[in-house]
Write an enzyme that holds these catalytic residues in place. Structure first.
Site, PDB file in Angstrom:
ATOM      1  N   ASN A 236      -0.612  -9.202   5.186  1.00 19.40           N
ATOM      2  CA  ASN A 236      -0.506  -7.766   5.360  1.00 19.40           C
ATOM      3  C   ASN A 236      -0.324  -7.104   3.994  1.00 19.40           C
ATOM      4  O   ASN A 236      -0.233  -7.788   2.962  1.00 19.40           O
ATOM      5  CB  ASN A 236       0.669  -7.439   6.287  1.00 19.40           C
ATOM      6  CG  ASN A 236       0.525  -6.089   6.956  1.00 19.40           C
ATOM      7  OD1 ASN A 236      -0.369  -5.308   6.646  1.00 19.40           O
ATOM      8  ND2 ASN A 236       1.422  -5.789   7.874  1.00 19.40           N
TER       9      ASN A 236
ATOM     10  N   HIS B 264      -5.570  -0.894  11.978  1.00 21.97           N
ATOM     11  CA  HIS B 264      -5.021  -1.445  10.734  1.00 21.97           C
ATOM     12  C   HIS B 264      -5.877  -2.605  10.253  1.00 21.97           C
ATOM     13  O   HIS B 264      -6.239  -3.499  11.018  1.00 21.97           O
ATOM     14  CB  HIS B 264      -3.593  -1.920  10.987  1.00 21.97           C
ATOM     15  CG  HIS B 264      -2.851  -2.326   9.754  1.00 21.97           C
ATOM     16  ND1 HIS B 264      -2.751  -1.532   8.626  1.00 21.97           N
ATOM     17  CD2 HIS B 264      -2.166  -3.470   9.455  1.00 21.97           C
ATOM     18  CE1 HIS B 264      -2.036  -2.159   7.698  1.00 21.97           C
ATOM     19  NE2 HIS B 264      -1.680  -3.335   8.183  1.00 21.97           N
TER      20      HIS B 264
ATOM     21  N   CYS C 107      -5.199   0.642   4.161  1.00 23.11           N
ATOM     22  CA  CYS C 107      -5.168  -0.766   4.565  1.00 23.11           C
ATOM     23  C   CYS C 107      -6.543  -1.407   4.474  1.00 23.11           C
ATOM     24  O   CYS C 107      -6.680  -2.593   4.158  1.00 23.11           O
ATOM     25  CB  CYS C 107      -4.619  -0.884   5.985  1.00 23.11           C
ATOM     26  SG  CYS C 107      -5.529   0.118   7.208  1.00 23.11           S
TER      27      CYS C 107
ATOM     28  N   GLN D   2       0.815  -1.217   0.000  1.00 20.51           N
ATOM     29  CA  GLN D   2       0.000   0.000   0.000  1.00 20.51           C
ATOM     30  C   GLN D   2       0.847   1.264   0.000  1.00 20.51           C
ATOM     31  O   GLN D   2       0.333   2.357  -0.244  1.00 20.51           O
ATOM     32  CB  GLN D   2      -0.923   0.012   1.217  1.00 20.51           C
ATOM     33  CG  GLN D   2      -0.191   0.179   2.548  1.00 20.51           C
ATOM     34  CD  GLN D   2      -1.100   0.064   3.741  1.00 20.51           C
ATOM     35  OE1 GLN D   2      -1.515  -1.047   4.100  1.00 20.51           O
ATOM     36  NE2 GLN D   2      -1.433   1.197   4.355  1.00 20.51           N
TER      37      GLN D   2
END
Length: 335
Positions: free
Chosen positions: A299, A279, A144, A138
């Protein structure tokens, strides 16, 4: 043989000189490592003052990482990664923009299709079933939430149609703007709701990621995937989360403040973290290693962070909300 006894003052001066020399050598070593790190990650500073500031932050972070790793009792390790010249506040501010308060404006689904599931596998890894796209990055955009939602949709579409398609986070940044706010933050459920109302979402190939907020340029004719709804996992139940993840990837929110998360490199994360969810990530499996249960989490910080972009977070802890609040705000799309 006669021995010469040095005056105490001279002895002290020599000791100070030795310590000073050691510090200079250490500084030189850190300086060299910083320069190599800058080359590795293509980092260039705009002026000498900025360079000195970043070097001092890098030095402090390296000292923390190496001090942490000397404790052999920890089940995870830290490493010097692309974030090594950032303070933790700088790091989290630029990337972690999950907006938990937005859940208050969303009608939470009353149903949970896996409520009565009693038999789930002891381990699951949706990567092995081809239901997870490669790790994405990102960058410095706080979106996120979009990456988390998209990863869950990519998984459910693969399991429903047999085709894994990398979907467009950028379309969400540019077009999902009524409630979500692009790089300034958003929530996964609002992303799901937008895609339902939008009659689908483009592919990454058709609408590539730029990492900045742009003007909506979506064409419904180019939509390659759609969902018909979404469900929430009952809050504060790791068992309910396991029931869901046993069937497909699931979007979750976690708290990632603290240097241990910033520099996580490998192992099962058991570090200190709270429940101030900041997040969005995606749980793509779970398992057990050396008698420690864990969640397998995808992630969106690139492959040089963590275990090639993934983190294993301790599972079934004493706190009902799970480590880092992983069981507090979980949801998934339905196709």
């Amino acid at each position: 043989m006669a021995f010469k006894i040095l005056p105490l003052a001279l002895v002290l001066l020599r000791m100070l000189a030795f310590q000073s020399s050691s510090r200079i050598l250490q500084e030189a070593s850190i300086q060299e490592r910083h320069e190599q790190w800058m080359i590795q990650y293509g980092r260039v500073y705009k002026d000498p003052q900025e360079g000195e500031k970043r070097f001092n932050i890098f030095k402090q972070n390296v000292e923390y990482i190496e001090s942490f790793n000397t404790d052999g009792n920890k089940p995870y390790k830290l490493g010097i990664n692309q974030f090594a010249d950032l303070t933790n506040e700088e790091f989290t501010t630029s990337r972690n923009r999950f907006k938990g308060y937005m859940f208050s404006s969303i009608t939470r689904t009353p149903s949970f299709k896996y409520e009565n599931v009693t038999d789930v596998p002891s381990s699951v890894d949706w990567r092995e079933q081809g239901a997870v796209t490669p790790i994405k990055n990102q960058g410095e955009c706080g979106c996120c939430w979009a990456f988390s939602a998209v990863a869950a949709i990519e998984g459910i579409i693969k399991l429903s149609t047999g085709e894994l398609i990398s979907l467009s986070e950028q379309e969400l940044l540019d077009c999902d703007t009524d409630v979500d706010h692009g790089c300034e933050g958003g929530s996964m459920n609002d992303a799901f709701k937008f895609i339902i109302q939008n009659n689908g979402i483009n592919s990454e190939a058709n609408y590539p990621y730029k990492g900045i907020d742009g003007t909506c340029n979506a064409n419904e004719d180019n939509h390659v995937a759609t969902i018909n709804g979404y469900e929430d996992v009952p809050a504060n139940s790791e068992q309910a989360l396991q029931n869901a993840v046993a069937n497909h990837p699931v979007s979750v929110a976690i708290e990632t403040s603290g240097s241990d998360f910033q520099f996580y490199q490998s192992g099962i994360f058991t570090g200190s973290c709270g429940t101030k969810l900041d997040h969005g990530v995606t749980v793509v499996g779970y398992g057990v290693s050396d008698d420690t249960e864990y969640w397998l989490v995808k992630n969106s910080w690139g492959i040089e962070w963590g275990e090639e972009g993934y983190i294993r977070i301790q599972r079934n802890v004493d706190a009902e909300e799970g480590l880092c609040g992983i069981a507090m705000r979980a949801s998934y799309p339905t196709a």
